[in-house]
Design an enzyme around this catalytic site. Sequence first.
Site, mmCIF file in Angstrom:
data_model
loop_
_atom_site.group_PDB
_atom_site.id
_atom_site.type_symbol
_atom_site.label_atom_id
_atom_site.label_comp_id
_atom_site.label_asym_id
_atom_site.label_seq_id
_atom_site.Cartn_x
_atom_site.Cartn_y
_atom_site.Cartn_z
ATOM 1 N N GLU A 1 2.874 2.424 -2.440
ATOM 2 C CA GLU A 1 2.658 1.318 -3.380
ATOM 3 C C GLU A 1 1.784 0.303 -2.697
ATOM 4 O O GLU A 1 2.226 -0.412 -1.795
ATOM 5 C CB GLU A 1 3.987 0.731 -3.797
ATOM 6 C CG GLU A 1 4.709 1.681 -4.720
ATOM 7 C CD GLU A 1 6.155 1.332 -4.819
ATOM 8 O OE1 GLU A 1 6.431 0.194 -5.172
ATOM 9 O OE2 GLU A 1 6.972 2.190 -4.514
ATOM 10 N N CYS B 1 1.563 -8.315 -5.372
ATOM 11 C CA CYS B 1 0.636 -7.215 -5.640
ATOM 12 C C CYS B 1 0.260 -7.086 -7.104
ATOM 13 O O CYS B 1 -0.840 -6.665 -7.434
ATOM 14 C CB CYS B 1 1.245 -5.907 -5.164
ATOM 15 S SG CYS B 1 2.798 -5.526 -6.006
HETATM 16 P P1 NAD Z 1 0.511 -4.177 5.536
HETATM 17 O O1 NAD Z 1 -0.126 -2.922 5.059
HETATM 18 O O2 NAD Z 1 -0.192 -4.967 6.547
HETATM 19 O O3 NAD Z 1 1.959 -3.858 6.152
HETATM 20 C C1 NAD Z 1 2.965 -3.226 5.379
HETATM 21 C C2 NAD Z 1 3.906 -2.491 6.302
HETATM 22 O O4 NAD Z 1 3.230 -1.334 6.819
HETATM 23 C C3 NAD Z 1 4.353 -3.305 7.531
HETATM 24 O O5 NAD Z 1 5.722 -3.039 7.785
HETATM 25 C C4 NAD Z 1 3.471 -2.760 8.640
HETATM 26 O O6 NAD Z 1 4.047 -2.915 9.919
HETATM 27 C C5 NAD Z 1 3.363 -1.302 8.235
HETATM 28 N N1 NAD Z 1 2.204 -0.583 8.753
HETATM 29 C C6 NAD Z 1 0.939 -1.041 8.888
HETATM 30 N N2 NAD Z 1 0.154 -0.056 9.383
HETATM 31 C C7 NAD Z 1 0.930 1.029 9.550
HETATM 32 C C8 NAD Z 1 0.693 2.353 10.037
HETATM 33 N N3 NAD Z 1 -0.516 2.737 10.439
HETATM 34 N N4 NAD Z 1 1.724 3.226 10.065
HETATM 35 C C9 NAD Z 1 2.950 2.853 9.644
HETATM 36 N N5 NAD Z 1 3.248 1.612 9.205
HETATM 37 C C10 NAD Z 1 2.242 0.721 9.150
HETATM 38 O O7 NAD Z 1 0.848 -5.016 4.219
HETATM 39 P P2 NAD Z 1 1.426 -6.496 4.122
HETATM 40 O O8 NAD Z 1 0.350 -7.417 4.596
HETATM 41 O O9 NAD Z 1 2.770 -6.556 4.735
HETATM 42 O O10 NAD Z 1 1.623 -6.646 2.539
HETATM 43 C C11 NAD Z 1 0.608 -7.066 1.675
HETATM 44 C C12 NAD Z 1 -0.012 -5.879 0.966
HETATM 45 O O11 NAD Z 1 1.020 -5.117 0.333
HETATM 46 C C13 NAD Z 1 -0.949 -6.297 -0.156
HETATM 47 O O12 NAD Z 1 -2.081 -5.467 -0.159
HETATM 48 C C14 NAD Z 1 -0.116 -6.065 -1.416
HETATM 49 O O13 NAD Z 1 -0.876 -5.846 -2.577
HETATM 50 C C15 NAD Z 1 0.690 -4.879 -1.017
HETATM 51 N N6 NAD Z 1 1.906 -4.792 -1.830
HETATM 52 C C16 NAD Z 1 1.987 -3.832 -2.789
HETATM 53 C C17 NAD Z 1 3.112 -3.749 -3.597
HETATM 54 C C18 NAD Z 1 3.227 -2.696 -4.678
HETATM 55 O O14 NAD Z 1 4.317 -2.546 -5.204
HETATM 56 N N7 NAD Z 1 2.174 -1.980 -5.004
HETATM 57 C C19 NAD Z 1 4.155 -4.653 -3.417
HETATM 58 C C20 NAD Z 1 4.052 -5.619 -2.415
HETATM 59 C C21 NAD Z 1 2.915 -5.670 -1.619
#
Ligand code: NAD
Length: 476
Positions: A248, A282
């Site tokens: 997501e 999001c």
């Molecule tokens: P992010 O991608 O920076 O981090 C999300 C999570 O992924 C964190 O726990 C991070 O440590 C982990 N992560 C990052 N790289 C990784 C890797 N290579 N392997 C495994 N884990 C990894 O996102 P964020 O800044 O925390 O959140 C904001 C983003 O999330 C925005 O783009 C937003 O649109 C999206 N979002 C989407 C939804 C949805 O339901 N579609 C909901 C909330 C947020």
Amino acid sequence: MKTYQQYIDGKFQGSHSKDMIEVLNPYTEKVIATVPNGDAEDAAKALAAAEKAQGLWAARTASDRASYLKKMAAAIRANRVELAKTLAEEQAKIIGLAQVEIDVTADYFDYYAGWATKYEGEVIQSDRPGENILLLQQPIGVVVGICPWNFPFFVMARKVAPSLLTGCTTVIKPSSETPCTTFDFAKLVHETGLPAGVLNFVSGRGSTMGNALVKSPVTSLVTLTGSVEAGQQIIKATAENITKTSLELGGKAPVIVCADADLDLTVKAVVGSRVIYSGQVCNCAERVYVDAKIADEFMDRMTKAMAAVTYGDPFNNPDMSCQINREQLAKIEAMVARAKQQGAQVLTGGERPSEPKTGAFYKPTLLGGCNQDMEIMRKEIFGPVLPVMRVSGLDEAIALANDCEYGLTSSIFTNNVTSMMRAVNELKFGETYVNREHFEALQGFHAGWRKSGIGGADGKHGLFEYLQSHVVYIQH
Ligand code: NAD
């Protein structure tokens, strides 16, 4: 200041590395907690615990498993005020919204507990005499849930509830920006008497802990809520073991405002949708296409409404607070600067406020004179900035809305049934909201098209992400 530990195999424990990550309150910018900077060794321990626990957990009845979800819901409700306070502190989420997130999370556990007596397999007709064909729905195994910082508590439940209900065991990694509420929840989970290893909470960076969890052959499903970039890295990391992913990711939600829209309702819904949690949601409104026939009046009303948005200390319950950190603020400032260079006009906002002195604040901002070629109309802003473009009518609005690499949510404001039904049939998004703000229901299905993701969460369809089919041919 709080010091948290990881929760692995029913025990609270630090990382063998002894290294800790500091957690800031984004409003005060002071350190409020530390969590272990977990690494591959911690990931392996948590996955081994989940793998060991999975068979016995799956062998229990679904109703028995659901009883633990109900205990979790009750524990959240009993601690709802303290949990909301922690959430508001670690994220600078306004306290009213933090309380809503805590309460909805309790409802989420109860909702999925209710599925224990409702999800079913199938009996398929055989073309052989004396044969029955059964399609069983069985737990996928060990689930890794990786959470973002913007709805850390609710998104955690979105992964834990269906996973545990279906007989999977789970390892959850919160974002290192916002791990506190999740680790407070781990203490409540421990008190429910959940068998050791069924649910584990680890902490650490995405590039180390996250990567180790997703590339392990023990992991059967990775469910990530996060950025497109993290989704792309996870697809690469899971390729070797062909591990299922449910992603997501980001969005760039278009709002279509037709000439016949109820402007009172539209302005209230669109502004609310843009500034909720300081624009860091999001599914919220990221760009607007307004019919040129009503554009002047719409822009006038929107400018006043955005300028009236209040911001400040999250515990005073203004409309919004600050951004999660200085990097997000710098990203927003840079995007607005480039939009201005490309010809966008700032109708209100467009800068940092002089007050409050702490916290990465950006003023609620409305941009006019935008066009589809601008980055601000194409890339996720994730802040309280709304670009608006005038269009000739519905045909152009739908075409431009669909001209996008993301496909999470969309909306239309109209009182014309034909316009509404055209949008419903032609918008290429996982969700469309008609005459209302962007926000989903727990019994719906939150799933993005294109780069917004693979698979989805919530409701019946979200439950089936955690199940795999097993067809059995019985000759008798
Ligand atoms: P992010 O991608 O920076 O981090 C999300 C999570 O992924 C964190 O726990 C991070 O440590 C982990 N992560 C990052 N790289 C990784 C890797 N290579 N392997 C495994 N884990 C990894 O996102 P964020 O800044 O925390 O959140 C904001 C983003 O999330 C925005 O783009 C937003 O649109 C999206 N979002 C989407 C939804 C949805 O339901 N579609 C909901 C909330 C947020």
